[in-house]
Design a protein around this motif. Structure first.
Motif, PDB file in Angstrom:
ATOM      1  N   GLU A  51       0.839  -1.192   0.000  1.00 14.09           N
ATOM      2  CA  GLU A  51       0.000   0.000   0.000  1.00 14.09           C
ATOM      3  C   GLU A  51       0.880   1.250   0.000  1.00 14.09           C
ATOM      4  O   GLU A  51       1.887   1.306   0.680  1.00 14.09           O
ATOM      5  CB  GLU A  51      -0.890   0.007   1.234  1.00 14.09           C
ATOM      6  N   PRO A  52       0.479   2.283  -0.754  1.00 10.34           N
ATOM      7  CA  PRO A  52       1.242   3.526  -0.731  1.00 10.34           C
ATOM      8  C   PRO A  52       1.036   4.249   0.592  1.00 10.34           C
ATOM      9  O   PRO A  52       0.091   3.979   1.331  1.00 10.34           O
ATOM     10  CB  PRO A  52       0.664   4.329  -1.898  1.00 10.34           C
ATOM     11  N   ALA A  53       1.932   5.165   0.872  1.00 11.29           N
ATOM     12  CA  ALA A  53       1.819   5.926   2.111  1.00 11.29           C
ATOM     13  C   ALA A  53       0.548   6.758   2.083  1.00 11.29           C
ATOM     14  O   ALA A  53       0.138   7.265   1.051  1.00 11.29           O
ATOM     15  CB  ALA A  53       3.037   6.833   2.273  1.00 11.29           C
ATOM     16  N   GLY A  54      -0.087   6.903   3.225  1.00 15.12           N
ATOM     17  CA  GLY A  54      -1.323   7.656   3.311  1.00 15.12           C
ATOM     18  C   GLY A  54      -1.089   9.154   3.215  1.00 15.12           C
ATOM     19  O   GLY A  54       0.030   9.645   3.295  1.00 15.12           O
ATOM     20  N   VAL A  55      -2.167   9.878   3.053  1.00 14.52           N
ATOM     21  CA  VAL A  55      -2.102  11.331   2.979  1.00 14.52           C
ATOM     22  C   VAL A  55      -2.042  11.869   4.403  1.00 14.52           C
ATOM     23  O   VAL A  55      -2.756  11.404   5.291  1.00 14.52           O
ATOM     24  CB  VAL A  55      -3.344  11.873   2.246  1.00 14.52           C
ATOM     25  N   TYR A  63      -6.869  19.856   1.299  1.00 19.95           N
ATOM     26  CA  TYR A  63      -7.863  19.385   0.327  1.00 19.95           C
ATOM     27  C   TYR A  63      -9.259  19.876   0.710  1.00 19.95           C
ATOM     28  O   TYR A  63     -10.057  20.256  -0.146  1.00 19.95           O
ATOM     29  CB  TYR A  63      -7.874  17.855   0.233  1.00 19.95           C
ATOM     30  N   GLY A  64      -9.565  19.865   1.987  1.00 19.66           N
ATOM     31  CA  GLY A  64     -10.864  20.347   2.441  1.00 19.66           C
ATOM     32  C   GLY A  64     -11.047  21.838   2.187  1.00 19.66           C
ATOM     33  O   GLY A  64     -12.112  22.280   1.744  1.00 19.66           O
ATOM     34  N   VAL A  65      -9.995  22.616   2.451  1.00 19.90           N
ATOM     35  CA  VAL A  65     -10.076  24.061   2.204  1.00 19.90           C
ATOM     36  C   VAL A  65     -10.232  24.328   0.708  1.00 19.90           C
ATOM     37  O   VAL A  65     -11.069  25.141   0.291  1.00 19.90           O
ATOM     38  CB  VAL A  65      -8.826  24.774   2.772  1.00 19.90           C
ATOM     39  N   LEU A  66      -9.430  23.646  -0.113  1.00 21.60           N
ATOM     40  CA  LEU A  66      -9.550  23.831  -1.561  1.00 21.60           C
ATOM     41  C   LEU A  66     -10.907  23.349  -2.071  1.00 21.60           C
ATOM     42  O   LEU A  66     -11.487  23.953  -2.974  1.00 21.60           O
ATOM     43  CB  LEU A  66      -8.415  23.119  -2.281  1.00 21.60           C
ATOM     44  N   GLY A  67     -11.420  22.269  -1.500  1.00 20.20           N
ATOM     45  CA  GLY A  67     -12.757  21.806  -1.868  1.00 20.20           C
ATOM     46  C   GLY A  67     -13.812  22.846  -1.529  1.00 20.20           C
ATOM     47  O   GLY A  67     -14.769  23.045  -2.281  1.00 20.20           O
ATOM     48  N   GLY A  68     -13.644  23.539  -0.391  1.00 21.88           N
ATOM     49  CA  GLY A  68     -14.558  24.618  -0.033  1.00 21.88           C
ATOM     50  C   GLY A  68     -14.467  25.789  -0.996  1.00 21.88           C
ATOM     51  O   GLY A  68     -15.483  26.393  -1.356  1.00 21.88           O
ATOM     52  N   VAL A  69     -13.246  26.100  -1.426  1.00 22.63           N
ATOM     53  CA  VAL A  69     -13.082  27.178  -2.412  1.00 22.63           C
ATOM     54  C   VAL A  69     -13.772  26.798  -3.715  1.00 22.63           C
ATOM     55  O   VAL A  69     -14.469  27.614  -4.327  1.00 22.63           O
ATOM     56  CB  VAL A  69     -11.586  27.481  -2.644  1.00 22.63           C
ATOM     57  N   TYR A  70     -13.595  25.548  -4.137  1.00 21.56           N
ATOM     58  CA  TYR A  70     -14.256  25.092  -5.368  1.00 21.56           C
ATOM     59  C   TYR A  70     -15.779  25.101  -5.212  1.00 21.56           C
ATOM     60  O   TYR A  70     -16.500  25.401  -6.165  1.00 21.56           O
ATOM     61  CB  TYR A  70     -13.762  23.703  -5.773  1.00 21.56           C
ATOM     62  N   ALA A  71     -16.287  24.789  -4.035  1.00 20.47           N
ATOM     63  CA  ALA A  71     -17.741  24.860  -3.806  1.00 20.47           C
ATOM     64  C   ALA A  71     -18.229  26.307  -3.889  1.00 20.47           C
ATOM     65  O   ALA A  71     -19.293  26.577  -4.455  1.00 20.47           O
ATOM     66  CB  ALA A  71     -18.087  24.251  -2.451  1.00 20.47           C
ATOM     67  N   LEU A  72     -17.435  27.239  -3.349  1.00 22.62           N
ATOM     68  CA  LEU A  72     -17.790  28.656  -3.472  1.00 22.62           C
ATOM     69  C   LEU A  72     -17.728  29.115  -4.924  1.00 22.62           C
ATOM     70  O   LEU A  72     -18.556  29.912  -5.369  1.00 22.62           O
ATOM     71  CB  LEU A  72     -16.866  29.514  -2.613  1.00 22.62           C
ATOM     72  N   TRP A  73     -16.764  28.617  -5.675  1.00 20.75           N
ATOM     73  CA  TRP A  73     -16.667  28.954  -7.099  1.00 20.75           C
ATOM     74  C   TRP A  73     -17.899  28.429  -7.839  1.00 20.75           C
ATOM     75  O   TRP A  73     -18.418  29.119  -8.712  1.00 20.75           O
ATOM     76  CB  TRP A  73     -15.407  28.365  -7.703  1.00 20.75           C
ATOM     77  N   THR A  74     -18.346  27.230  -7.492  1.00 24.24           N
ATOM     78  CA  THR A  74     -19.545  26.691  -8.130  1.00 24.24           C
ATOM     79  C   THR A  74     -20.756  27.558  -7.815  1.00 24.24           C
ATOM     80  O   THR A  74     -21.552  27.878  -8.707  1.00 24.24           O
ATOM     81  CB  THR A  74     -19.791  25.239  -7.663  1.00 24.24           C
ATOM     82  N   GLN A 129       2.212  17.979  -6.713  1.00 17.77           N
ATOM     83  CA  GLN A 129       1.695  18.104  -8.076  1.00 17.77           C
ATOM     84  C   GLN A 129       0.172  18.260  -8.062  1.00 17.77           C
ATOM     85  O   GLN A 129      -0.382  19.043  -8.835  1.00 17.77           O
ATOM     86  CB  GLN A 129       2.094  16.899  -8.915  1.00 17.77           C
ATOM     87  N   ARG A 130      -0.493  17.530  -7.179  1.00 17.91           N
ATOM     88  CA  ARG A 130      -1.940  17.699  -7.057  1.00 17.91           C
ATOM     89  C   ARG A 130      -2.291  19.099  -6.585  1.00 17.91           C
ATOM     90  O   ARG A 130      -3.237  19.715  -7.081  1.00 17.91           O
ATOM     91  CB  ARG A 130      -2.512  16.675  -6.085  1.00 17.91           C
TER      92      ARG A 130
END
Length: 154
Positions: A51-55, A63-74, A129-130
């Motif tokens: 298994e690869p190393a976890g996040v 990721y949660g903060v960026l997901g919130g920004v993307y939700a605001l953009w939507t 990169q992500r």
């Protein structure tokens, strides 16, 4: 069906076993008899199903903060595109054409699509990169109809 090993847990038999002693002498003996360290396995010989190393926690929060920004953009694209559509229909007196409708819905779904593709497409890549792709999406997908027309419209 129970085995004799399962029943041993319910009896006091075997408590005089010297390997179970916690005295300083027993601890010294158990630490003196240690197994040799196994040789490290070269990277080319590691099993393929490892298994690869976890996040990490910081990455999950980011990721949660960026997901919130993307939700605001939507939400900004929804509000801005609907206001722009109303403005176009009010000025021309016609229903917005098919191409405007298609681009409006593409603009509304673009932040969610970018976020999902960046995470799923970058699964095998390094975390930085992500984050580069997610940061680029935050800059590219600014809801311009919302920025230009605003909530109340002009």
């Amino acid at each position: 069906m129970t085995t004799p090993d399962d029943d041993d847990a319910f009896r006091w038999d075997g408590d005089d076993d010297p390997t179970l002693s916690v005295t300083p002498d027993a601890v010294a003996e158990s630490s003196a008899v240690t197994a040799p360290d196994p040789e490290p396995v070269p990277a080319s010989e590691e099993p393929a199903d490892a298994e690869p190393a976890g996040v990490g926690n910081v990455a999950l929060v980011a990721y949660g903060v960026l997901g919130g920004v993307y939700a605001l953009w939507t939400a900004g694209w929804v509000i801005g595109a609907l206001r722009l559509r109303d403005y176009i229909e009010g000025q021309s007196g016609t229903v917005a054409d098919f191409m405007f409708q298609g681009s409006m819905w593409l603009g509304i779904f673009a932040p969610a699509i970018w976020f999902i593709v960046s995470l799923v497409g970058g699964r095998g890549k390094a975390a930085w990169q992500r984050f580069v792709w997610l940061g680029l999406g935050v800059l590219v997908l600014v809801p311009w109809p919302f920025v230009m027309v605003g909530v109340v419209g002009q």
